[in-house]
Motif scaffolding. Structure first.
Motif, PDB file in Angstrom:
ATOM      1  N   VAL A   1       0.711  -1.193  -0.078  1.00  0.00           N
ATOM      2  CA  VAL A   1       0.184   0.076  -0.063  1.00  0.00           C
ATOM      3  C   VAL A   1       0.987   1.347  -0.235  1.00  0.00           C
ATOM      4  O   VAL A   1       1.859   1.439   0.604  1.00  0.00           O
ATOM      5  N   TYR A   2       0.514   2.321  -0.991  1.00  0.00           N
ATOM      6  CA  TYR A   2       1.462   3.546  -0.992  1.00  0.00           C
ATOM      7  C   TYR A   2       0.460   4.837  -0.808  1.00  0.00           C
ATOM      8  O   TYR A   2      -0.897   4.646  -1.140  1.00  0.00           O
ATOM      9  N   THR A   3       0.705   5.572   0.021  1.00  0.00           N
ATOM     10  CA  THR A   3      -0.077   6.722   0.091  1.00  0.00           C
ATOM     11  C   THR A   3       0.981   7.940   0.687  1.00  0.00           C
ATOM     12  O   THR A   3       1.924   7.761   0.922  1.00  0.00           O
ATOM     13  N   HIS A   4       0.498   9.167   0.365  1.00  0.00           N
ATOM     14  CA  HIS A   4       1.173  10.645   0.315  1.00  0.00           C
ATOM     15  C   HIS A   4       1.537  10.547   2.005  1.00  0.00           C
ATOM     16  O   HIS A   4       0.804  10.102   2.808  1.00  0.00           O
ATOM     17  N   PRO A   5       2.845  10.876   2.353  1.00  0.00           N
ATOM     18  CA  PRO A   5       3.138  11.197   3.678  1.00  0.00           C
ATOM     19  C   PRO A   5       2.555  11.992   4.491  1.00  0.00           C
ATOM     20  O   PRO A   5       1.830  13.063   3.583  1.00  0.00           O
ATOM     21  N   ALA A   6       2.417  12.004   5.712  1.00  0.00           N
ATOM     22  CA  ALA A   6       1.347  13.068   6.419  1.00  0.00           C
ATOM     23  C   ALA A   6       2.241  14.461   6.708  1.00  0.00           C
ATOM     24  O   ALA A   6       3.046  14.556   7.742  1.00  0.00           O
ATOM     25  N   ASN A   7       2.341  15.166   5.833  1.00  0.00           N
ATOM     26  CA  ASN A   7       3.013  16.459   5.734  1.00  0.00           C
ATOM     27  C   ASN A   7       1.817  17.572   5.690  1.00  0.00           C
ATOM     28  O   ASN A   7       0.652  17.395   5.706  1.00  0.00           O
ATOM     29  N   HIS A   8       2.369  18.760   5.171  1.00  0.00           N
ATOM     30  CA  HIS A   8       1.442  19.956   5.198  1.00  0.00           C
ATOM     31  C   HIS A   8       0.476  20.081   4.084  1.00  0.00           C
ATOM     32  O   HIS A   8      -0.504  20.808   3.851  1.00  0.00           O
ATOM     33  N   LEU A   9       0.892  18.864   3.029  1.00  0.00           N
ATOM     34  CA  LEU A   9      -0.058  18.892   1.823  1.00  0.00           C
ATOM     35  C   LEU A   9      -1.220  17.773   1.841  1.00  0.00           C
ATOM     36  O   LEU A   9      -1.980  17.976   0.903  1.00  0.00           O
ATOM     37  N   ILE A  10      -1.379  17.241   3.000  1.00  0.00           N
ATOM     38  CA  ILE A  10      -2.633  16.400   3.090  1.00  0.00           C
ATOM     39  C   ILE A  10      -2.891  16.476   4.612  1.00  0.00           C
ATOM     40  O   ILE A  10      -2.291  16.923   5.520  1.00  0.00           O
ATOM     41  N   LEU A  11      -4.360  16.078   4.790  1.00  0.00           N
ATOM     42  CA  LEU A  11      -4.895  16.008   6.188  1.00  0.00           C
ATOM     43  C   LEU A  11      -4.590  14.580   6.559  1.00  0.00           C
ATOM     44  O   LEU A  11      -4.861  13.575   5.941  1.00  0.00           O
ATOM     45  N   ASN A  12      -3.915  14.375   7.776  1.00  0.00           N
ATOM     46  CA  ASN A  12      -3.617  13.057   8.267  1.00  0.00           C
ATOM     47  C   ASN A  12      -4.824  12.503   8.845  1.00  0.00           C
ATOM     48  O   ASN A  12      -5.228  12.607   9.959  1.00  0.00           O
ATOM     49  N   GLY A  13      -5.350  11.898   8.012  1.00  0.00           N
ATOM     50  CA  GLY A  13      -6.953  11.521   8.340  1.00  0.00           C
ATOM     51  C   GLY A  13      -6.764  10.328   9.327  1.00  0.00           C
ATOM     52  O   GLY A  13      -6.129   9.557   9.516  1.00  0.00           O
ATOM     53  N   ILE A  14      -7.980  10.471  10.279  1.00  0.00           N
ATOM     54  CA  ILE A  14      -7.871   9.394  11.577  1.00  0.00           C
ATOM     55  C   ILE A  14      -8.142   8.070  10.825  1.00  0.00           C
ATOM     56  O   ILE A  14      -7.672   7.006  11.236  1.00  0.00           O
ATOM     57  N   THR A  15      -8.873   7.788   9.816  1.00  0.00           N
ATOM     58  CA  THR A  15      -9.299   6.604   9.143  1.00  0.00           C
ATOM     59  C   THR A  15      -7.972   6.158   8.665  1.00  0.00           C
ATOM     60  O   THR A  15      -7.736   4.897   8.696  1.00  0.00           O
ATOM     61  N   ARG A  16      -7.312   7.241   8.092  1.00  0.00           N
ATOM     62  CA  ARG A  16      -5.937   6.685   7.397  1.00  0.00           C
ATOM     63  C   ARG A  16      -5.055   5.862   8.434  1.00  0.00           C
ATOM     64  O   ARG A  16      -4.255   5.021   8.132  1.00  0.00           O
ATOM     65  N   LEU A  17      -5.341   6.737   9.790  1.00  0.00           N
ATOM     66  CA  LEU A  17      -4.020   6.238  10.774  1.00  0.00           C
ATOM     67  C   LEU A  17      -4.658   4.450  11.185  1.00  0.00           C
ATOM     68  O   LEU A  17      -3.990   3.769  11.464  1.00  0.00           O
ATOM     69  N   GLU A  18      -5.928   4.449  11.236  1.00  0.00           N
ATOM     70  CA  GLU A  18      -6.311   3.002  11.560  1.00  0.00           C
ATOM     71  C   GLU A  18      -6.121   2.026  10.270  1.00  0.00           C
ATOM     72  O   GLU A  18      -6.010   1.047  10.713  1.00  0.00           O
ATOM     73  N   ILE A  19      -6.139   2.448   9.310  1.00  0.00           N
ATOM     74  CA  ILE A  19      -5.715   1.719   7.950  1.00  0.00           C
ATOM     75  C   ILE A  19      -4.336   1.288   8.258  1.00  0.00           C
ATOM     76  O   ILE A  19      -3.984   0.102   8.048  1.00  0.00           O
ATOM     77  N   LYS A  20      -3.365   2.320   8.467  1.00  0.00           N
ATOM     78  CA  LYS A  20      -2.002   1.990   8.716  1.00  0.00           C
ATOM     79  C   LYS A  20      -2.032   0.828   9.912  1.00  0.00           C
ATOM     80  O   LYS A  20      -1.246  -0.080   9.592  1.00  0.00           O
ATOM     81  N   LYS A  21      -2.866   0.908  11.020  1.00  0.00           N
ATOM     82  CA  LYS A  21      -2.617  -0.185  11.920  1.00  0.00           C
ATOM     83  C   LYS A  21      -3.231  -1.641  11.516  1.00  0.00           C
ATOM     84  O   LYS A  21      -2.747  -2.479  11.576  1.00  0.00           O
ATOM     85  N   VAL A  22      -4.322  -1.431  10.678  1.00  0.00           N
ATOM     86  CA  VAL A  22      -4.973  -2.706   9.974  1.00  0.00           C
ATOM     87  C   VAL A  22      -3.862  -3.556   9.254  1.00  0.00           C
ATOM     88  O   VAL A  22      -3.603  -4.627   9.247  1.00  0.00           O
ATOM     89  N   CYS A  23      -3.080  -2.601   8.385  1.00  0.00           N
ATOM     90  CA  CYS A  23      -2.106  -3.085   7.406  1.00  0.00           C
ATOM     91  C   CYS A  23      -0.931  -3.722   8.229  1.00  0.00           C
ATOM     92  O   CYS A  23      -0.279  -4.806   7.987  1.00  0.00           O
ATOM     93  N   ALA A  24      -0.478  -3.087   9.183  1.00  0.00           N
ATOM     94  CA  ALA A  24       0.390  -3.697  10.217  1.00  0.00           C
ATOM     95  C   ALA A  24      -0.057  -5.190  10.808  1.00  0.00           C
ATOM     96  O   ALA A  24       0.589  -6.063  10.840  1.00  0.00           O
ATOM     97  N   SER A  25      -1.362  -5.136  11.311  1.00  0.00           N
ATOM     98  CA  SER A  25      -1.771  -6.336  11.833  1.00  0.00           C
ATOM     99  C   SER A  25      -1.895  -7.562  10.737  1.00  0.00           C
ATOM    100  O   SER A  25      -1.899  -8.749  10.993  1.00  0.00           O
ATOM    101  N   LEU A  26      -2.315  -6.977   9.514  1.00  0.00           N
ATOM    102  CA  LEU A  26      -2.379  -8.132   8.274  1.00  0.00           C
ATOM    103  C   LEU A  26      -0.718  -8.399   7.567  1.00  0.00           C
ATOM    104  O   LEU A  26      -0.782  -8.914   6.713  1.00  0.00           O
ATOM    105  N   ASN A  27       0.163  -7.717   8.165  1.00  0.00           N
ATOM    106  CA  ASN A  27       1.611  -7.930   7.588  1.00  0.00           C
ATOM    107  C   ASN A  27       1.571  -7.517   6.315  1.00  0.00           C
ATOM    108  O   ASN A  27       2.017  -7.923   5.124  1.00  0.00           O
TER     109      ASN A  27
END
Length: 276
Positions: A188-214
């Motif tokens: 999974v690729y996504t733009h880094p959380a800098n000033h050009l995007i909003l670091n979505g709360i769902t985005r952060l949850e997806i990051k956790k899900v990806c970690a749990s699923l390797n």
């Protein structure tokens, strides 16, 4: 029943000299409610207070106090599945660009409303378009300055699409009201959380899900051409959850059906929120 400036009331009216109305001088959040329970409220209100600090504004209440207000609104409005909208402006003051001196009380509004999950889009996927990212350069602040988002979302609607994937200088940033993810060879690729995007709360949850699923999760900028070369694309937000993208402009993605990696992430997300 809504919460307005410290009171639970049936209705409220904005002052014409409120800086949110005059300048868009304010911030907002949207918190999801599943089965009568708040989801990721702590994270949303931590982001609200961060946004307030970034524009040197007093949000008045603590994270815990905001959460309690939301719980009261859920109960008073009997919300089972829905959202709570939160808006904080700098307050009412004579119209002048600089911050008012002395400072004024912020205007604080919260209201709850029923909203079903987007079942059709989650199951079948959605169409999107690409659009130039014309927004200001502090997209990490969840501010009321949304005209760029509104114009691109309207463009999407006019093309029969759900979302506009925004591109700045050839780089995919995010959607008009969502984060954007591309999948290639199981990563999974996504733009880094800098000033050009909003670091979505769902985005952060997806990051956790990806970690749990390797599932490898790479936060790096990628060019718009990559969208049309990847295996799958999906978008996310508080309201959209994990929504597959099956078309971008005139190009079909993943043969026009939700991809297997996206579906695995969907399943992991749903398990986390406890929806059957």
């Amino acid at each position: 029943m809504i919460f307005f400036n410290g009171n639970y009331v049936e209705q409220a009216h904005a002052e014409i000299t409120d800086r949110g109305y005059q300048f868009g001088d304010g911030i907002y959040e949207v918190v999801r409610v599943y089965n009568g329970q708040l989801y990721t409220a702590q994270e949303h209100f931590e982001r609200l207070l961060r946004s307030a600090a970034e524009i040197q504004m007093d949000a008045k209440y603590s994270v815990e106090e905001y959460i309690e207000i939301c719980r009261q609104l859920i109960e008073k409005n009997q919300i089972e599945m829905g959202n709570i909208y939160i808006q904080v402006t700098r307050g009412v003051a004579p119209r002048n660009h600089p911050f008012p001196i002395p400072s004024v009380e912020p205007t604080i509004l919260l209201y709850a409303y029923a909203s079903a999950r987007p079942e059709k889009g989650l199951k079948e996927g959605v169409k999107t378009i690409t659009a130039e990212d014309i927004r200001w350069l502090r997209c990490d602040i969840k501010s009321l300055n949304l005209l760029g988002n509104v114009l691109n979302k309207q463009k999407a609607v006019e093309h029969g699409a759900t979302e506009a994937i925004q591109i700045r200088d050839g780089i995919v940033t995010e959607g008009a009201s969502s984060n954007v993810f591309a999948i290639k060879d199981g990563t999974v690729y996504t733009h880094p959380a800098n000033h050009l995007i909003l670091n979505g709360i769902t985005r952060l949850e997806i990051k956790k899900v990806c970690a749990s699923l390797n599932i490898p999760f790479v936060e790096e900028a990628f060019e718009s051409s990559f969208l049309f070369e990847c295996d799958e694309v999906f978008i996310s937000s508080t309201s959209l959850e994990v929504t597959p993208v099956i078309q971008i402009d005139d190009t079909m993605i993943s043969n026009g059906t939700p991809g297997k990696v996206t579906q695995a992430i969907q399943d992991g997300f749903v398990a986390n929120i406890g929806i059957q």
